[in-house]
Motif scaffolding. Structure first.
Motif, short mmCIF file in Angstrom:
data_model
loop_
_atom_site.label_atom_id
_atom_site.label_comp_id
_atom_site.label_asym_id
_atom_site.label_seq_id
_atom_site.Cartn_x
_atom_site.Cartn_y
_atom_site.Cartn_z
N SER A 1 -6.31 -8.06 1.51
CA SER A 1 -4.89 -7.74 1.31
C SER A 1 -4.74 -6.31 0.81
CB SER A 1 -4.26 -8.71 0.31
OG SER A 1 -4.35 -10.04 0.79
N GLN B 1 -5.86 -3.76 3.62
CA GLN B 1 -4.91 -3.56 4.71
C GLN B 1 -3.74 -2.68 4.28
OE1 GLN B 1 -3.92 -7.54 5.89
NE2 GLN B 1 -5.95 -7.95 6.73
N LYS B 2 -3.24 -2.88 3.07
CA LYS B 2 -2.12 -2.09 2.60
C LYS B 2 -2.50 -0.62 2.44
CE LYS B 2 0.79 -5.46 0.20
NZ LYS B 2 2.04 -5.02 0.88
N THR C 1 -3.17 1.55 5.72
CA THR C 1 -2.02 1.91 6.57
C THR C 1 -1.41 3.26 6.20
OG1 THR C 1 -0.54 0.70 5.07
CG2 THR C 1 -1.42 -0.51 6.97
N LEU D 1 -1.90 -0.51 -6.80
CA LEU D 1 -1.81 -0.50 -5.33
C LEU D 1 -0.68 0.40 -4.87
CD1 LEU D 1 -3.27 -1.85 -2.97
CD2 LEU D 1 -1.49 -3.59 -2.97
N LYS D 2 0.45 0.38 -5.57
CA LYS D 2 1.56 1.26 -5.21
C LYS D 2 1.20 2.73 -5.45
CE LYS D 2 5.48 -1.86 -5.68
NZ LYS D 2 6.80 -2.07 -6.29
N CYS E 1 -0.70 3.80 -2.47
CA CYS E 1 0.18 3.97 -1.32
C CYS E 1 1.10 5.17 -1.49
CB CYS E 1 1.02 2.70 -1.12
SG CYS E 1 0.04 1.24 -0.69
N ASN F 1 7.14 -6.06 -8.11
CA ASN F 1 7.61 -6.67 -6.87
C ASN F 1 9.07 -7.13 -6.91
OD1 ASN F 1 4.96 -6.37 -5.82
ND2 ASN F 1 4.35 -8.27 -6.82
#
Length: 727
Positions: free
Chosen positions: A344, A347-348, A351, A408-409, A412, A709
């Protein structure tokens, strides 16, 4: 005789100690161990018997020797006085008198010492006959006792000695048989031809002690000389270890084979070499033949696969257990969302533009990341990054580690394309070649150090460019602060009592469109007026920016944190901005406090990952936790508490974050602060149960998930109380 007896007893004790050590080394042979132990005990008793007979009194003899020493000394002094008296010239009366006086005194002393000496001689002579007979008789009785006790002791040992004598005959026969069998095997093996045969290797993951494979390999040292040493290697319990000597403790080369890859090495002078690469190091080894090299490579690959299967089975069991549990906060009976992990997170992150290849060498399909830089890495580059130290790069696995949502953010929000645009801005200009997959490790390591440690390829902005950047970020921050979209409903905080700003003429300046005081030195000022209750999102001040006289990377980081611009923050750090830079013109606030004011959880996470001080206070004595509590930023409060924020710190008004949260009636933040305090007290208490810590972690995880979230779930202030102005 006495001295010789003492030496004899000392030698006997050493002999008995040797027997005891031999018995300890024969623990596998019960007959030898028990027999030697029994004999050693008996001999120790014999030594004790012998020691008793060697005690004699020589007090009178010592007195005689002391008197003789005094007599010899005073005799020499008298001879010297006589010689001096004889040498005194007759025409020097004072020397004659002095020599005569010394001779007279010395003669008197000599007479006294002579009397004492003669007394001791006479005493010794008078006791001579009785002492000699007494000592000799005592010595003979001591021997009588020694031999009598020794006879009794060995009489008790006699049955055991006879029994061992019978067993000894059988042991001799067995030893002769074993010798004959070994000689026959030796002769048979010598007749075989080993010219085309190699050592037979077996791979068995279920072997005793978990050893999958073991044997000798040459290992290249990591020192400057790159020397090769022969070591005993083994793969056991999913680790690669080696020993210098048989009894040495194993040295772990690779702690977890799941994090490794193995490959052939043909670019070295030696034959049969292969390399095991981990995130932290690279180990070059050499086998004795090509067959052995292939066997070792296969063993490492199989161990890696086995480790992943075992880990997968464990995780599957844990997932089944977790599926039966429910969330503890606002879950409505639904299973709570776990932090992203494995595929998970992978994949994030992949991208994001540029993240599908390693940021430094271009290797496709990276599986590692630097969380403070926001980039993806291959396994070899991740090992080099680890060697730089956590103050330059913090490496984490995209597939094996657990990823918190805010982290995670952060990944990204940056990415390889953005970061390379900063750290490789001048690479083409300097004609520096970027490494490619398969390049030697030392070349890639040199490039990475030049890129991140020396920052050789970073483009330094001109003063005008930096000034333009800072002005742009300040305007962006002002637009965000004037909007309450990113801020949860909350009551306004107490208004700080600050002096009004003034322009060059010394008069107060008020903006016509915003009603905010401006200062000509580029700082922000707070109004002394009470904020309007119609605007719950008002923090009591708004930032106003005038073009500063002097710009710096620290000021860029400061405004970028408020504007929630991760690329500009990363650029400022690359230009050398101190992560804990203090804005002396703005209440000594830091970029982390500015990130709190900006309302972004990710910017706070980025600064903390780059070593921001979570407890650094501003001019009012308020740390980031105070500001997050005042603004009602529950997610930031949760983040700071997880990162070790001191919730007992008080500001200039003696207010702690908890007292501020209680005053503002913010139930979520009060809950978090009290839980953290209770957990800290439980840790310090005796008999602390880990179950309490697990509950605390679960609740904080729920808050973290909501803050990242579903932030609207935390905008619950109006449910608890009506907003009211501060005092």
């Amino acid at each position: 005789m006495i001295d010789a007896g003492k030496a004899y007893n000392t030698a006997n004790k050493q002999f008995v100690n040797g027997i005891r050590e031999l018995a300890q080394q024969s623990t596998k042979d019960e007959v030898i161990e028990s027999s030697l132990t029994k004999f050693a005990e008996s001999l120790t008793e014999m030594i004790n018997y012998h020691t008793v007979g060697h005690h004699h009194h020589d007090r009178d003899l010592r007195k005689f020797k002391e008197s003789k020493k005094h007599f010899d000394k005073v005799s020499e002094e008298k001879e010297a006085a006589l010689a001096r008296n004889a040498q005194a010239p007759r025409n020097k009366q004072h020397e004659v008198e002095e020599a005569t006086n010394i001779l007279t005194a010395t003669r008197k002393c000599f007479r006294h010492i002579v009397l004492d000496y003669v007394l001791q001689i006479n005493v010794l002579q008078s006791k001579r006959r009785s002492e000699i007979l007494k000592s000799m008789l005592t010595f003979m009785y001591a021997h009588l006792t020694f031999f009598h006790q020794g006879y009794d002791l060995f009489s008790e040992l006699q049955p055991l000695m006879k029994q061992l004598g019978g067993q000894l005959d059988q042991l001799v026969v067995d030893a002769a048989k074993d010798k004959r069998d070994m000689e026959q095997k030796h002769s048979t093996i010598q007749q075989k031809d080993f010219s085309n045969d190699d050592t037979k290797l077996e791979y068995n993951v279920d072997a005793e002690k978990g050893i999958a494979m073991e044997g000798y390999l040459f290992k290249r040292a990591s020192n400057a000389f790159k020397t090769w040493n022969r070591r005993w290697f083994s793969i056991q319990n999913n680790q690669l270890v080696y020993q210098k000597k048989f009894k040495d403790n194993p040295t772990v080369v690779v702690e977890d084979l799941r994090l490794c890859t193995v490959k052939h090495c043909e670019d070295v002078e030696r034959r049969f070499c292969f390399e095991v690469v981990s995130p932290t190091k690279s180990c070059m080894m050499q086998a004795d033949s090509e067959k052995l090299r292939q066997a070792w490579i296969k063993a490492v690959q199989n161990s890696i696969a086995t480790a992943f299967r075992e880990r997968g089975d464990e995780e599957e069991k844990l997932d089944r257990r977790a599926s039966t549990s429910t969330g503890s906060l606002d879950s409505g009976g639904e299973p709570k969302e776990k932090p992203l992990k494995g595929e998970s997170a992978l994949q994030k992150v992949l991208t994001i533009p540029g993240n599908s290849c390693c940021c430094d060498c271009g290797q496709p399909d990276p599986r590692w990341a630097s969380i403070n830089l926001g980039i993806t890495l291959c396994i070899q580059c991740s090992g080099i990054h680890r060697s730089l130290g956590v103050h330059f790069s913090k490496v984490r696995s995209l597939t094996l580690d657990t990823w918190e949502p805010e982290l995670l953010k952060l990944m990204c929000g940056l990415g390889n394309q953005v970061v390379n645009g900063i750290f490789e801005a001048r690479r083409e200009e300097l004609v520096a070649r970027k490494p490619q997959p398969g390049d030697p490790r030392q070349d890639i390591e040199a490039y990475i150090k030049a890129k991140y440690v020396e920052r050789r390829f970073v483009r330094r902005p001109s003063d005008e460019e930096l000034r333009t950047k800072v002005v742009s970020l300040s305007k962006q921050e002002k637009r965000l602060s004037s909007s309450n979209e990113h801020l949860p409903p909350r009551p306004p905080p107490p208004t700080p009592k600050l002096r009004p700003a003034s322009n060059a003429s010394g008069k107060s300046v008020r903006s016509a469109d915003s009603g905010i005081q401006n200062s000509a030195d580029g700082s922000r000022e707070m109004l002394a007026d009470t904020p309007s209750t119609n605007s719950p999102a008002d923090t009591g001040w708004e930032p106003v920016f005038y073009e500063p006289k002097d710009c710096s990377a620290g000021l860029q980081l400061y405004w970028a944190a408020g504007a929630r611009s991760l690329p500009d923050m990363a650029e400022a750090l690359a230009h050398g901005a101190p992560v804990n830079w203090v804005n002396a013109e703005d209440q000594k606030r830091t970029p982390l406090i500015m990130a709190v004011q900006g309302g972004s959880l990710v910017t706070c996470e980025f600064l903390l990952q780059n070593a921001a001080n979570v407890n650094q206070q501003d001019a009012q004595g308020r740390a980031p936790l105070h500001h997050a509590t005042i603004l009602g930023h529950t997610g930031q409060v949760c983040l700071f508490l997880k990162r070790g924020a001191n919730q007992n710190a008080a500001d200039m008004e003696e207010k702690t974050p908890l007292s501020m949260a209680v005053e503002a009636a913010n139930a979520d933040i009060v809950t978090l602060l009290r839980l953290a305090k209770m957990n800290e007290e439980m840790r310090e208490a005796e008999g602390y149960s880990p179950a309490g810590d697990e509950t605390y972690q679960d609740i904080f995880q729920d808050f973290t998930q909501m803050a990242s979230n579903d932030p609207e779930l935390l905008n619950r202030y109006e449910q608890y109380n009506t907003p009211r102005p501060g005092p």
